[in-house]
Design a protein around this motif. Structure first.
Motif, PDB file in Angstrom:
ATOM      1  N   GLU A 181      31.939 -15.260  54.405  1.00  0.00           N
ATOM      2  CA  GLU A 181      33.314 -15.688  54.675  1.00  0.00           C
ATOM      3  C   GLU A 181      34.317 -14.615  54.261  1.00  0.00           C
ATOM      4  O   GLU A 181      35.318 -14.393  54.930  1.00  0.00           O
ATOM      5  N   VAL A 182      34.054 -13.972  53.118  1.00  0.00           N
ATOM      6  CA  VAL A 182      34.934 -12.897  52.666  1.00  0.00           C
ATOM      7  C   VAL A 182      34.944 -11.755  53.679  1.00  0.00           C
ATOM      8  O   VAL A 182      36.002 -11.225  54.037  1.00  0.00           O
ATOM      9  N   LYS A 183      33.765 -11.392  54.137  1.00  0.00           N
ATOM     10  CA  LYS A 183      33.663 -10.291  55.113  1.00  0.00           C
ATOM     11  C   LYS A 183      34.384 -10.653  56.405  1.00  0.00           C
ATOM     12  O   LYS A 183      35.136  -9.835  56.967  1.00  0.00           O
ATOM     13  N   LYS A 184      34.185 -11.865  56.895  1.00  0.00           N
ATOM     14  CA  LYS A 184      34.867 -12.311  58.110  1.00  0.00           C
ATOM     15  C   LYS A 184      36.386 -12.304  57.916  1.00  0.00           C
ATOM     16  O   LYS A 184      37.127 -11.878  58.807  1.00  0.00           O
ATOM     17  N   TYR A 185      36.818 -12.774  56.768  1.00  0.00           N
ATOM     18  CA  TYR A 185      38.257 -12.831  56.508  1.00  0.00           C
ATOM     19  C   TYR A 185      38.874 -11.437  56.517  1.00  0.00           C
ATOM     20  O   TYR A 185      39.912 -11.215  57.153  1.00  0.00           O
ATOM     21  N   VAL A 186      38.252 -10.501  55.829  1.00  0.00           N
ATOM     22  CA  VAL A 186      38.802  -9.146  55.735  1.00  0.00           C
ATOM     23  C   VAL A 186      38.887  -8.511  57.126  1.00  0.00           C
ATOM     24  O   VAL A 186      39.917  -7.944  57.510  1.00  0.00           O
ATOM     25  N   ILE A 187      37.814  -8.621  57.905  1.00  0.00           N
ATOM     26  CA  ILE A 187      37.801  -8.007  59.240  1.00  0.00           C
ATOM     27  C   ILE A 187      38.795  -8.710  60.167  1.00  0.00           C
ATOM     28  O   ILE A 187      39.504  -8.065  60.953  1.00  0.00           O
ATOM     29  N   SER A 188      38.881 -10.037  60.069  1.00  0.00           N
ATOM     30  CA  SER A 188      39.810 -10.765  60.946  1.00  0.00           C
ATOM     31  C   SER A 188      41.262 -10.449  60.602  1.00  0.00           C
ATOM     32  O   SER A 188      42.117 -10.397  61.494  1.00  0.00           O
ATOM     33  N   VAL A 196      42.918  -1.706  67.443  1.00  0.00           N
ATOM     34  CA  VAL A 196      41.684  -0.969  67.155  1.00  0.00           C
ATOM     35  C   VAL A 196      41.419  -1.040  65.660  1.00  0.00           C
ATOM     36  O   VAL A 196      42.235  -0.597  64.848  1.00  0.00           O
ATOM     37  N   VAL A 197      40.293  -1.619  65.291  1.00  0.00           N
ATOM     38  CA  VAL A 197      39.907  -1.748  63.889  1.00  0.00           C
ATOM     39  C   VAL A 197      38.798  -0.734  63.621  1.00  0.00           C
ATOM     40  O   VAL A 197      37.649  -0.925  64.022  1.00  0.00           O
ATOM     41  N   ASP A 198      39.155   0.345  62.957  1.00  0.00           N
ATOM     42  CA  ASP A 198      38.205   1.415  62.667  1.00  0.00           C
ATOM     43  C   ASP A 198      37.636   1.209  61.267  1.00  0.00           C
ATOM     44  O   ASP A 198      38.294   1.467  60.263  1.00  0.00           O
ATOM     45  N   LEU A 199      36.408   0.728  61.195  1.00  0.00           N
ATOM     46  CA  LEU A 199      35.754   0.464  59.910  1.00  0.00           C
ATOM     47  C   LEU A 199      35.048   1.695  59.356  1.00  0.00           C
ATOM     48  O   LEU A 199      34.419   1.625  58.301  1.00  0.00           O
ATOM     49  N   THR A 200      35.150   2.825  60.071  1.00  0.00           N
ATOM     50  CA  THR A 200      34.506   4.048  59.586  1.00  0.00           C
ATOM     51  C   THR A 200      35.332   4.750  58.520  1.00  0.00           C
ATOM     52  O   THR A 200      34.838   5.647  57.844  1.00  0.00           O
ATOM     53  N   ASN A 201      36.607   4.350  58.382  1.00  0.00           N
ATOM     54  CA  ASN A 201      37.486   4.984  57.400  1.00  0.00           C
ATOM     55  C   ASN A 201      38.256   3.910  56.641  1.00  0.00           C
ATOM     56  O   ASN A 201      39.418   3.635  56.921  1.00  0.00           O
ATOM     57  N   GLU A 206      44.549  -1.160  55.239  1.00  0.00           N
ATOM     58  CA  GLU A 206      45.265  -1.716  54.098  1.00  0.00           C
ATOM     59  C   GLU A 206      45.588  -3.196  54.308  1.00  0.00           C
ATOM     60  O   GLU A 206      46.074  -3.589  55.358  1.00  0.00           O
ATOM     61  N   LEU A 207      45.305  -3.981  53.274  1.00  0.00           N
ATOM     62  CA  LEU A 207      45.722  -5.376  53.211  1.00  0.00           C
ATOM     63  C   LEU A 207      46.441  -5.574  51.888  1.00  0.00           C
ATOM     64  O   LEU A 207      45.899  -5.260  50.829  1.00  0.00           O
ATOM     65  N   ILE A 228      34.047  -5.551  49.659  1.00  0.00           N
ATOM     66  CA  ILE A 228      35.408  -5.391  50.184  1.00  0.00           C
ATOM     67  C   ILE A 228      35.775  -3.933  50.392  1.00  0.00           C
ATOM     68  O   ILE A 228      36.375  -3.563  51.403  1.00  0.00           O
ATOM     69  N   ASP A 229      35.394  -3.085  49.424  1.00  0.00           N
ATOM     70  CA  ASP A 229      35.814  -1.681  49.533  1.00  0.00           C
ATOM     71  C   ASP A 229      35.078  -0.928  50.632  1.00  0.00           C
ATOM     72  O   ASP A 229      35.376   0.235  50.895  1.00  0.00           O
ATOM     73  N   GLN A 230      34.114  -1.571  51.307  1.00  0.00           N
ATOM     74  CA  GLN A 230      33.471  -0.948  52.463  1.00  0.00           C
ATOM     75  C   GLN A 230      34.353  -1.012  53.710  1.00  0.00           C
ATOM     76  O   GLN A 230      34.095  -0.317  54.688  1.00  0.00           O
ATOM     77  N   TYR A 231      35.390  -1.866  53.646  1.00  0.00           N
ATOM     78  CA  TYR A 231      36.204  -2.108  54.839  1.00  0.00           C
ATOM     79  C   TYR A 231      37.690  -1.818  54.646  1.00  0.00           C
ATOM     80  O   TYR A 231      38.378  -1.505  55.613  1.00  0.00           O
ATOM     81  N   ILE A 232      38.188  -1.940  53.420  1.00  0.00           N
ATOM     82  CA  ILE A 232      39.610  -1.725  53.189  1.00  0.00           C
ATOM     83  C   ILE A 232      39.823  -0.915  51.912  1.00  0.00           C
ATOM     84  O   ILE A 232      38.920  -0.787  51.083  1.00  0.00           O
ATOM     85  N   ASN A 233      41.017  -0.393  51.789  1.00  0.00           N
ATOM     86  CA  ASN A 233      41.422   0.334  50.591  1.00  0.00           C
ATOM     87  C   ASN A 233      41.832  -0.692  49.539  1.00  0.00           C
ATOM     88  O   ASN A 233      42.928  -1.244  49.578  1.00  0.00           O
TER      89      ASN A 233
END
Length: 635
Positions: A181-188, A196-201, A206-207, A228-233
């Motif tokens: 759920e956390v992963k889905k929330y962050v990506i959504s 464009v959601v670039d998860l490579t950087n 930023e959230l 979390i830090d795999q997807y956002i700063n």
């Protein structure tokens, strides 16, 4: 419109897909007919289960040659075209011009990124070794809740590629684990912000805030937020809200990646706060618990040296354990509204050396001793459950540095047996050095009438209860030389003495009698409001002498609490003379309300007249607007 769409599609293809630029529309349509066949390979990916451990990353690249990579990207281009052509086909070109332009812009952005990613994936050094996966997902549901029609996701992780293929990230409150759920929330949330959601950087993603909640009842693990830090700063996150309905305990390791946050909200946590629960949150300034908390154990807030605001409202606390507030050396605001606390021991608040605000409303207190709160400026123990006004409520005479005080709920209830540090031999309210005093009820027994200077520094005085003062001239027995704002209930308006000549703002409620020359010393008054209690004839009897002395108002209001106002046209000249000559005046009236005011002075804030250190905090406290206090703290 179709010709315009064809031109748009061809221009994009010419830039990023030159090998297809000269195809006819017929060939383009033929290609789209084979999309079902091309998507069969996507179904192969979807049948692969997402690994249970999201921290494991598979190193697997299904596209090992140039042909496979080109085919993969061509499928994405076709899918993008279908999504946007379907949206555009139902729009009228004249009526939906802005929507059409927005959709075309979205498609251009996605096509541009697809072209760039394709070029990178086709580099010789990347083929078979490094791959950027792309997934186009159309948002379903009510479009008004979404900024965009679809999103392009780019990731280096094959596991994330499978995750995005299998999961509907736009759907919350499913039966997935908390980690999922956390992963889905962050990506959504990223998808809501960007096309464009670039998860490579992740450093560029930023959230500012997170809202995390669990649906299933499985235990929360210490590492559930590690991803979390795999997807956002994570350094950009400042606010986090947890809904903890099904949490039995709070594992303190859950916060280890949130060390930078300043504001933490926890709702519906029906359990206890344990020792060192928040030791990772060194930068935290605000914690707000709402509902649930049943116990605070010793040193639960240890390490929170920067915490300024703590709220535990509507919880289930029945007692406060010794040491529960240890470590909160900079706490200024503490709210414990609507708990079931019946007794507070003397040493509970002693660690809170800098506390200025304590709100204990709606607790069945039988004993209360705010020992050690030498900097306390504001106390609210308003409750329908207690407060025997015959015995108490005064600050200890040793505490001479208070600036504001609110004593509410002074009613004839007998639950409260003792308020040690609030007693005095001679008087109940010791207001020396107070600047703001907000009382629910007031009478001659609440202060010493033999000391005329007990209110000398007061700037704001509010009395909420009907017929508060006992006798009409009681207020004239004291020196109010610094009083700027007076709000109170007066059955009979007294003839105010010269000690009130600095008054700027006056509200008189529930008036039944109004004599002449009551205001002759109010030469500085700028705002006057009179509320008549039922008797409309009182207004009809008004003459110029009733307002003698008032000459520079900015706003005057009169209303009747029950009934209708009489015709005031004959009285308007009296009201106009309360203002400086040649002022541009405006008027507003309803059946029970009349207002006359200068231009730009319709709404006057009484707190602007006060000379206090923190007007915003003072105003927010008295109006119970805690969000303004929190906002200022966080800024």
């Amino acid at each position: 419109m179709m010709e315009h769409l064809r031109s748009e599609i061809e221009s994009i293809r010419q830039e990023f897909y030159p090998e297809q630029s000269d195809r006819s529309l017929f060939h383009l349509n033929q290609e789209k007919k084979y999309i079902v066949k091309n998507l069969e390979r996507e179904q192969e990916f979807k049948c692969i289960n997402v690994p249970k451990n999201l921290h494991e990353t598979k190193i697997f690249i299904p596209f090992t040659n140039e042909h496979q990579i080109i085919e993969f990207h061509d499928d994405l281009v076709n899918k993008t075209d279908l999504i946007y052509e379907e949206e555009l086909s139902v729009l009228n070109e004249k009526e939906n011009k802005e929507t059409i332009e927005s959709l075309q812009c979205e498609r251009t952005i996605i096509m541009t990124e697809l072209g760039k990613t394709k070029d990178q994936n086709l580099k010789n050094e990347n083929i078979g070794k490094k791959f950027k996966y792309c997934i186009i997902k159309k948002k379903n549901g009510k479009k008004k809740y979404y900024k965009h029609t679809s999103n392009l996701f780019i990731t280096n992780s094959y596991d994330d590629f499978l995750f995005l293929q299998n999961k509907n990230i736009y759907q919350n409150m499913t039966e997935d684990s908390f980690e999922v759920e956390v992963k889905k929330y962050v990506i959504s949330e990223l998808a809501y912000q960007k096309i464009v959601v670039d998860l490579t950087n992740p450093q560029k993603n930023e959230l500012g805030s997170l809202y995390l909640r669990q649906v299933t009842s499985e235990p929360i693990k210490n590492n559930d937020l590690d991803l979390i830090d795999q997807y956002i700063n994570i350094e950009k996150i400042e606010d986090v809200l947890f809904s903890m309905t099904s949490w039995a305990v709070i594992p303190k390791e859950i916060f280890k990646n949130l060390h930078q946050i300043k504001n933490l909200d926890i709702f519906d946590y029906f359990s206890f706060l344990d020792t060192d629960n928040f030791e990772y949150l060194k930068n935290l300034k605000v914690i707000h618990f709402l509902r649930g908390v049943q116990e605070i154990r010793c040193n639960a807030f240890n390490g929170l040296n920067n915490l300024v605001y703590l709220s535990l409202d509507y919880c289930d606390l029945t007692f406060l354990e010794s040491g529960c507030f240890d470590g909160l050396i900079n706490l200024k605001y503490l709210s414990l509204v609507r708990n079931r606390i019946s007794e507070i021991s003397e040493e509970i608040f002693s660690p809170l050396k800098n506390l200025i605000y304590l709100y204990m409303g709606d607790n069945p207190l039988e004993y209360f001793n705010p020992k050690g709160l030498n900097n306390l400026q504001y106390l609210n123990i308003d409750s329908p459950e207690f407060f025997d006004s015959s015995i108490l409520t005064k600050y200890d005479q040793k505490q001479q540095n208070h600036h504001s005080l609110k004593l509410s709920g002074m009613r004839s209830y007998s639950n409260l047996k003792n308020v040690e540090a609030l007693k005095s031999h001679k008087m109940i309210i010791n207001s020396k050095n107070l600047k703001v005093l907000d009382l629910y009820q007031f009478s001659r027994e609440n202060c010493d009438p033999n000391d005329p200077n007990i209110f000398k520094d007061l700037e704001y005085f509010k009395l909420e209860k009907l017929n508060l003062l006992g006798d009409d001239n009681f207020i004239n027995r004291f020196n109010f030389r610094n009083l700027k704002v007076l709000v109170g209930s007066f059955e009979k308006i007294p003839k105010f003495e010269k000690s009130l000549s600095n008054l700027k703002y006056l509200v008189l409620d529930y008036v039944k009698e109004f004599d002449k020359n009551c205001f002759e010393h109010f030469i500085n008054l700028e705002y006057l409001k009179i509320s008549i209690d039922k008797n409309a004839s009182l207004i009809e009897e008004i003459e110029p002498d009733h307002f003698m002395g008032i000459k520079q108002l900015k706003c005057f209001e009169v209303k009747i609490n029950s009934g209708k106002l009489p015709d005031l046209s004959a009285k308007e000249s009296i009201f106009e003379n309360l203002f400086k000559p040649d002022e541009k005046l405006r008027k507003t009236s309803f059946e029970n309300f009349y207002k006359i005011y200068q231009e730009n002075s319709e709404h006057i804030n009484p707190f602007e007249y006060l000379n206090v250190d923190d007007i915003l905090a003072c105003e927010s406290i008295l109006r119970n607007q805690h969000e303004k206090i929190i906002s200022k703290i966080l800024k």
